[in-house]
Write a protein that holds these residues in place. Structure first.
Motif, PDB file in Angstrom:
ATOM      1  N   LEU A  98       0.341   2.764   9.901  1.00 17.52           N
ATOM      2  CA  LEU A  98      -0.490   1.592   9.676  1.00 17.52           C
ATOM      3  C   LEU A  98      -0.243   0.892   8.344  1.00 17.52           C
ATOM      4  N   PHE A  99      -0.020   1.664   7.298  1.00 17.56           N
ATOM      5  CA  PHE A  99      -0.040   1.088   5.961  1.00 17.56           C
ATOM      6  C   PHE A  99       1.100   0.130   5.629  1.00 17.56           C
ATOM      7  N   PRO A 100       2.327   0.352   6.062  1.00 20.54           N
ATOM      8  CA  PRO A 100       3.385  -0.582   5.662  1.00 20.54           C
ATOM      9  C   PRO A 100       3.071  -2.037   6.000  1.00 20.54           C
ATOM     10  N   GLN A 101       2.672  -2.305   7.234  1.00 19.60           N
ATOM     11  CA  GLN A 101       2.354  -3.681   7.604  1.00 19.60           C
ATOM     12  C   GLN A 101       1.065  -4.163   6.961  1.00 19.60           C
ATOM     13  N   LEU A 102       0.064  -3.282   6.840  1.00 15.93           N
ATOM     14  CA  LEU A 102      -1.191  -3.685   6.213  1.00 15.93           C
ATOM     15  C   LEU A 102      -0.988  -4.054   4.749  1.00 15.93           C
ATOM     16  N   ILE A 103      -0.218  -3.250   4.035  1.00 17.35           N
ATOM     17  CA  ILE A 103       0.038  -3.549   2.622  1.00 17.35           C
ATOM     18  C   ILE A 103       0.847  -4.839   2.489  1.00 17.35           C
ATOM     19  N   ALA A 104       1.841  -5.013   3.360  1.00 24.22           N
ATOM     20  CA  ALA A 104       2.661  -6.225   3.280  1.00 24.22           C
ATOM     21  C   ALA A 104       1.816  -7.481   3.502  1.00 24.22           C
ATOM     22  N   SER A 105       0.943  -7.472   4.519  1.00 24.47           N
ATOM     23  CA  SER A 105       0.103  -8.643   4.785  1.00 24.47           C
ATOM     24  C   SER A 105      -0.956  -8.818   3.696  1.00 24.47           C
ATOM     25  N   PHE A 106      -1.447  -7.707   3.146  1.00 24.20           N
ATOM     26  CA  PHE A 106      -2.414  -7.791   2.039  1.00 24.20           C
ATOM     27  C   PHE A 106      -1.760  -8.406   0.806  1.00 24.20           C
ATOM     28  N   ARG A 107      -0.542  -8.011   0.522  1.00 20.98           N
ATOM     29  CA  ARG A 107       0.160  -8.531  -0.658  1.00 20.98           C
ATOM     30  C   ARG A 107       0.507 -10.010  -0.504  1.00 20.98           C
ATOM     31  N   LEU A 108       0.686 -10.479   0.719  1.00 23.29           N
ATOM     32  CA  LEU A 108       0.909 -11.915   0.926  1.00 23.29           C
ATOM     33  C   LEU A 108      -0.313 -12.726   0.495  1.00 23.29           C
ATOM     34  N   GLN A 109      -1.492 -12.163   0.743  1.00 26.38           N
ATOM     35  CA  GLN A 109      -2.725 -12.835   0.364  1.00 26.38           C
ATOM     36  C   GLN A 109      -3.088 -12.603  -1.089  1.00 26.38           C
ATOM     37  N   PRO A 111     -12.723  -5.151  -7.159  1.00 25.69           N
ATOM     38  CA  PRO A 111     -12.489  -6.274  -6.228  1.00 25.69           C
ATOM     39  C   PRO A 111     -11.248  -6.066  -5.364  1.00 25.69           C
ATOM     40  N   ALA A 112     -10.189  -5.473  -5.945  1.00 19.92           N
ATOM     41  CA  ALA A 112      -8.963  -5.240  -5.168  1.00 19.92           C
ATOM     42  C   ALA A 112      -9.214  -4.244  -4.049  1.00 19.92           C
ATOM     43  N   ALA A 113      -9.941  -3.155  -4.354  1.00 20.57           N
ATOM     44  CA  ALA A 113     -10.251  -2.153  -3.333  1.00 20.57           C
ATOM     45  C   ALA A 113     -11.149  -2.737  -2.253  1.00 20.57           C
ATOM     46  N   GLN A 114     -12.133  -3.533  -2.662  1.00 15.71           N
ATOM     47  CA  GLN A 114     -13.025  -4.166  -1.692  1.00 15.71           C
ATOM     48  C   GLN A 114     -12.259  -5.119  -0.784  1.00 15.71           C
ATOM     49  N   ALA A 115     -11.346  -5.885  -1.386  1.00 14.53           N
ATOM     50  CA  ALA A 115     -10.541  -6.826  -0.591  1.00 14.53           C
ATOM     51  C   ALA A 115      -9.637  -6.086   0.384  1.00 14.53           C
ATOM     52  N   PHE A 116      -9.096  -4.947  -0.043  1.00 16.58           N
ATOM     53  CA  PHE A 116      -8.220  -4.188   0.854  1.00 16.58           C
ATOM     54  C   PHE A 116      -9.007  -3.608   2.026  1.00 16.58           C
ATOM     55  N   MET A 117     -10.225  -3.127   1.773  1.00 12.51           N
ATOM     56  CA  MET A 117     -11.041  -2.585   2.857  1.00 12.51           C
ATOM     57  C   MET A 117     -11.348  -3.667   3.890  1.00 12.51           C
ATOM     58  N   LYS A 148     -10.137  -3.677   7.847  1.00  7.98           N
ATOM     59  CA  LYS A 148     -11.043  -3.841   8.986  1.00  7.98           C
ATOM     60  C   LYS A 148     -10.568  -4.967   9.913  1.00  7.98           C
ATOM     61  N   LYS A 149     -10.056  -6.019   9.312  1.00 15.00           N
ATOM     62  CA  LYS A 149      -9.677  -7.201  10.079  1.00 15.00           C
ATOM     63  C   LYS A 149      -8.341  -7.042  10.797  1.00 15.00           C
ATOM     64  N   HIS A 150      -7.403  -6.307  10.170  1.00 10.40           N
ATOM     65  CA  HIS A 150      -6.027  -6.320  10.670  1.00 10.40           C
ATOM     66  C   HIS A 150      -5.515  -4.978  11.201  1.00 10.40           C
ATOM     67  N   ALA A 151      -6.271  -3.890  11.057  1.00  8.32           N
ATOM     68  CA  ALA A 151      -5.746  -2.576  11.450  1.00  8.32           C
ATOM     69  C   ALA A 151      -5.321  -2.541  12.907  1.00  8.32           C
ATOM     70  N   GLY A 152      -6.101  -3.155  13.782  1.00 12.02           N
ATOM     71  CA  GLY A 152      -5.777  -3.129  15.199  1.00 12.02           C
ATOM     72  C   GLY A 152      -4.552  -3.945  15.558  1.00 12.02           C
ATOM     73  N   LYS A 153      -4.084  -4.767  14.598  1.00 12.86           N
ATOM     74  CA  LYS A 153      -2.923  -5.620  14.857  1.00 12.86           C
ATOM     75  C   LYS A 153      -1.657  -5.082  14.213  1.00 12.86           C
ATOM     76  N   ALA A 154      -1.809  -4.022  13.383  1.00  9.02           N
ATOM     77  CA  ALA A 154      -0.649  -3.514  12.634  1.00  9.02           C
ATOM     78  C   ALA A 154       0.328  -2.807  13.564  1.00  9.02           C
TER      79      ALA A 154
END
Length: 308
Positions: free
Chosen positions: A114-125, A292-298, A302-308
């Motif tokens: 899960l994490f590779p795609q989640l981190i990549a999309s999080f870092r884009l934002q 704030p960074a940890a809150q934003a990642f959580m 929640k929003k993208h895990a099912g799409k990773a």
């Protein structure tokens, strides 16, 4: 921009005055709320009414009541301040996230699936946030949070970390993985009881996943004798792809494997009677302020895990 808005002299101070009077129905109470004198507040409201060309309040000896125009205008002013508050909060969070470091730890399966795609999309934002990712056995994760080595641990919920705050992120459902040529692959869903006679490929005892599988089979009071017991999900999927048996695995792990190898000969089916899910949670220190960074990642998880 409309001509009315372009020529308007309305200020936030006036809008705040209108909102306070509407909420308090009293010039005296609203003035105290805004730390103004009643006469100063009355001047603000009157100037606003002059600018709009409409009376906003009916004045009586006891209270102030919104006119029809005031009632129409109130929801708009409320939205202005709600959106302003949200915008300021986002700006404040973004300022606090500048050049910040987010330290994460997860189980190897979650970290790889899960994490590779989640981190990549999080870092884009949030490109200003640097992310460090560790992986480790699930029983080692709570200690890393307690000792302050990481900001957050992501794992399946368990009873070994009751002193930590567990924030639900994602509910994952266990699925059946079988070869595309297997007779079960033609079905839309499979009951757990139908697997009792199948060659099972399961993770070894000691894993949270194996515990859930054993609990699901326990209702038939039968000790499971797997064809294979492995330590890694990748090994189980490899054996399934080779036609050596069927396996029960997290949906995200199967989806990730299929995404990496689209030609994989693995079919995925829903398991029912019962449907078994497990909660993926974020572990943080109880009572500690979440960055704030940890809150934003959580929220991103929640929003993208099912799409990773």
């Amino acid at each position: 921009m409309s001509s009315q808005l372009a020529t308007s002299n309305l200020s936030l101070r006036q809008l705040r005055a209108f909102l306070a009077v509407a909420q308090e129905s009293s010039m005296t109470r609203a003035a105290a709320k805004l730390h103004l004198t009643p006469s100063a507040l009355s001047m603000l409201v009157r100037a606003m009414e002059d600018d709009l060309g409409a009376r906003l309040f009916e004045r009586t000896t006891r209270r102030l009541v919104l006119t029809e125009a005031g009632q129409q205008f109130l929801p708009t002013v409320e939205r202005v301040f709600e959106e302003l508050e949200q915008g300021l909060s986002r700006l404040h969070a973004a300022q606090h996230m500048k050049d910040s470091l987010l330290r994460l730890v997860a189980t190897p399966l979650l970290a790889s699936a899960l994490f590779p795609q989640l981190i990549a999309s999080f870092r884009l934002q949030h490109p200003q946030v640097r992310v460090e990712l560790l992986d480790g056995p699930v029983d080692s994760l709570p200690a890393l949070v307690r000792q302050g080595h990481v900001d957050m641990a992501v794992c399946t919920a368990n009873d070994d970390s009751v002193d930590l705050l567990a924030t639900p992120l994602y509910a994952d459902t266990l699925m059946l993985a079988c070869h595309t040529s297997h007779p079960l692959a033609e079905q839309r869903e499979v009951a757990w009881q139908d697997l009792l006679s199948e060659p099972l490929i399961l993770l070894r005892h000691g894993s949270g996943l194996r515990t859930l599988v054993d609990q699901a089979f326990a209702r038939w009071s039968r000790r499971i004798q797997p064809a294979y017991e492995v330590s890694q999900v990748a090994t189980a999927l490899g054996l399934v792809a080779a036609g050596e048996g069927v396996s029960v695995l997290p949906s995200y792990a199967i989806s990730r494997a299929q995404a990496l190898s689209p030609v994989s000969a693995i079919a995925t089916l829903a398991l029912v009677t019962p449907t078994v899910s497990r909660q993926i949670v974020a572990l943080t220190k109880s009572g500690a302020e979440i960055s704030p960074a940890a809150q934003a990642f959580m929220e991103h998880f929640k929003k993208h895990a099912g799409k990773a």
